[in-house]
Write a protein that holds these residues in place. Structure first.
Motif, PDB file in Angstrom:
ATOM      1  N   ILE A  92     -34.017 -37.207  22.807  1.00 12.58           N
ATOM      2  CA  ILE A  92     -35.145 -36.415  23.337  1.00 12.58           C
ATOM      3  C   ILE A  92     -35.417 -36.827  24.793  1.00 12.58           C
ATOM      4  N   SER A 207     -31.732 -37.185  15.165  1.00 14.46           N
ATOM      5  CA  SER A 207     -31.728 -38.618  14.947  1.00 14.46           C
ATOM      6  C   SER A 207     -30.603 -38.829  13.935  1.00 14.46           C
ATOM      7  N   LYS A 210     -30.765 -40.799  10.473  1.00 11.74           N
ATOM      8  CA  LYS A 210     -31.272 -40.305   9.190  1.00 11.74           C
ATOM      9  C   LYS A 210     -30.114 -39.778   8.334  1.00 11.74           C
ATOM     10  N   VAL A 219     -28.423 -46.828  14.041  1.00  9.07           N
ATOM     11  CA  VAL A 219     -29.346 -45.997  14.819  1.00  9.07           C
ATOM     12  C   VAL A 219     -28.508 -45.200  15.825  1.00  9.07           C
TER      13      VAL A 219
END
Ligand code: PLP
Length: 393
Positions: A92, A207, A210, A219
């Motif tokens: 983002i 993301s 997830k 991550v």
């Protein structure tokens, strides 16, 4: 084998797209753990750096394992180009740094991940970018908030944690009519359930932490969209700003994509079963799940999603005390805010993920004291239910 991956199904894309075998003829994707690459001559080095000849330069912005992940995810989302980055928030931030300049304006759904609100409100604002926040499902509010200097509209659908749905086609048409872009954070559905680019969105954010990973290991983040838009406006920031994804994480996400379609189907089946069971419980006041016929936007949800996804939220009688008692009575479920894992997770949004909001902001977002969110995993559904049943015993 060189294929036009856009002609293949999502299941096949997830397993095959993006792989380029090396001279070793490996069957599985290799991990290229190298920070730099050597050139055959000074002239070759110069041509690579100037962009005259394609090829690897330095792993901040060119790495074969990361590229394989980018190409696989781009194929699955129906996009031309993907840029992988270090986290969902880095995705983002990178889009913002790439697209925005001082004096620009952003319209965002109020119901986005808390750090997204903070990024827009606290950080982009420092560079002279203003943001307005609107209710996700209120088309008139989006239209009213758009200004001549608005650069993009930003949303998540379904929203977290109340699973409200945005009409992606309508919002894309609205954005384009005003010369803006539509950016959709597709973290909850993934391309296995929803492909916003095919509904008119310009950029999809992930993301990867997830569901793309799916087992809570790494991550990462990604940006998907049209080739020219990403290449000209966003990739240069990755090269200069440096929020790169590591090759090891890219490899884990590549493995995650191979099972994404089958996992998302199973997450949705378990979540629907749990939501239907919760609706029958006397201690549950209200269930939020787009796959339920009782969800106010059920028809819209199923017109743009294949199924309801893995997130179920509900209000427990007794407010915060009731919600905490339920959470503390579980033995199998993990009390953690992460989602998209094969392990089922349970959390009280009001005092964790949404605790930094003021009481008024929480009330405006509809986060009531008794609200509990479950990210339904892939354990046996009967045993997930059994774990929650202990509370009422
Ligand atoms: C919808 C959504 N977008 C973005 C993010 C940020 O992703 P990351 O934690 O990978 O930075 C999250 C994290 O929970 C999220 O739920």
């Amino acid at each position: 084998m060189t294929c036009n991956w856009s002609e293949f199904s999502l299941e096949t894309q997830g397993i095959r797209a993006g792989q380029t075998r090396t001279a070793e003829q490996e069957h599985n994707d290799p991990i290229f753990t190298t920070s730099s690459y050597v050139f055959n001559s000074a002239a070759e080095a110069a041509a690579r750096f100037s962009g005259q000849s394609p090829g690897n330069i330095y792993s901040r912005f060119t790495n074969p394992t990361v590229r394989a992940f980018e190409q696989r995810l781009a194929a699955m989302e129906g996009g031309q180009r993907c840029i992988a980055v270090a986290s969902g928030m880095a995705a983002i931030a990178t889009v913002g740094f790439g697209l925005l300049k001082a004096g620009d304006h952003v319209v965002s759904s109020r119901s986005v991940f808390g750090n997204t609100v903070l990024l827009l409100r606290n950080y982009f604002a420092k560079f002279g970018v203003q943001s307005s926040f609107v209710d996700l499902a209120d088309l008139a509010a989006w239209e009213k908030a758009i200004r001549p200097d608005t650069r993009f509209l930003f949303l998540e659908t379904p929203s977290n944690p109340l699973t409200e749905i945005a009409d992606i086609k309508q919002l894309a048409a609205l954005a384009h009519a005003h010369g803006c872009l539509l950016i959709v954070d597709n973290c909850f559905c993934t391309p296995a359930l929803q492909r916003p680019l095919l509904l008119g969105a310009d950029i999809v954010i992930h993301s990867a932490t997830k569901y793309l990973d799916g087992q809570g290991r790494c991550v990462g983040g990604a940006i998907v969209g049209a080739h020219d838009l990403l290449e000209k406006e966003i990739y240069p920031f990755l090269r200069t700003g440096g929020p790169a994804m590591s090759p090891f994480n890219a490899w884990v996400f590549l493995k995650g994509l191979e099972t994404l379609a089958i996992r998302m189907r199973a997450h949705s089946e378990n979540a629907l079963g749990l939501a239907e069971w919760l609706e029958q419980q006397s201690w549950v006041e209200r269930v939020y799940y787009p796959g339920l016929a009782s969800h106010p936007q059920h028809a819209l949800a199923l017109s743009q999603q294949k199924s309801g996804g893995g997130i179920v939220s509900f209000e427990v009688a007794g407010g915060k005390e009731g919600a905490w008692k339920l959470i503390d009575s579980t033995r199998l479920l993990s009390v953690t805010a992460n989602l998209g894992d094969v392990k089922t997770t349970i959390i009280h949004p009001g005092t964790t993920t949404h605790a930094r909001l003021t009481d008024e902001e929480r009330a405006a977002a509809g986060i009531r004291d008794g609200l509990v969110r479950i990210a339904v995993g892939l354990e046996n559904l009967g045993e997930i239910i059994q774990d929650l049943q202990a509370f009422a015993a």
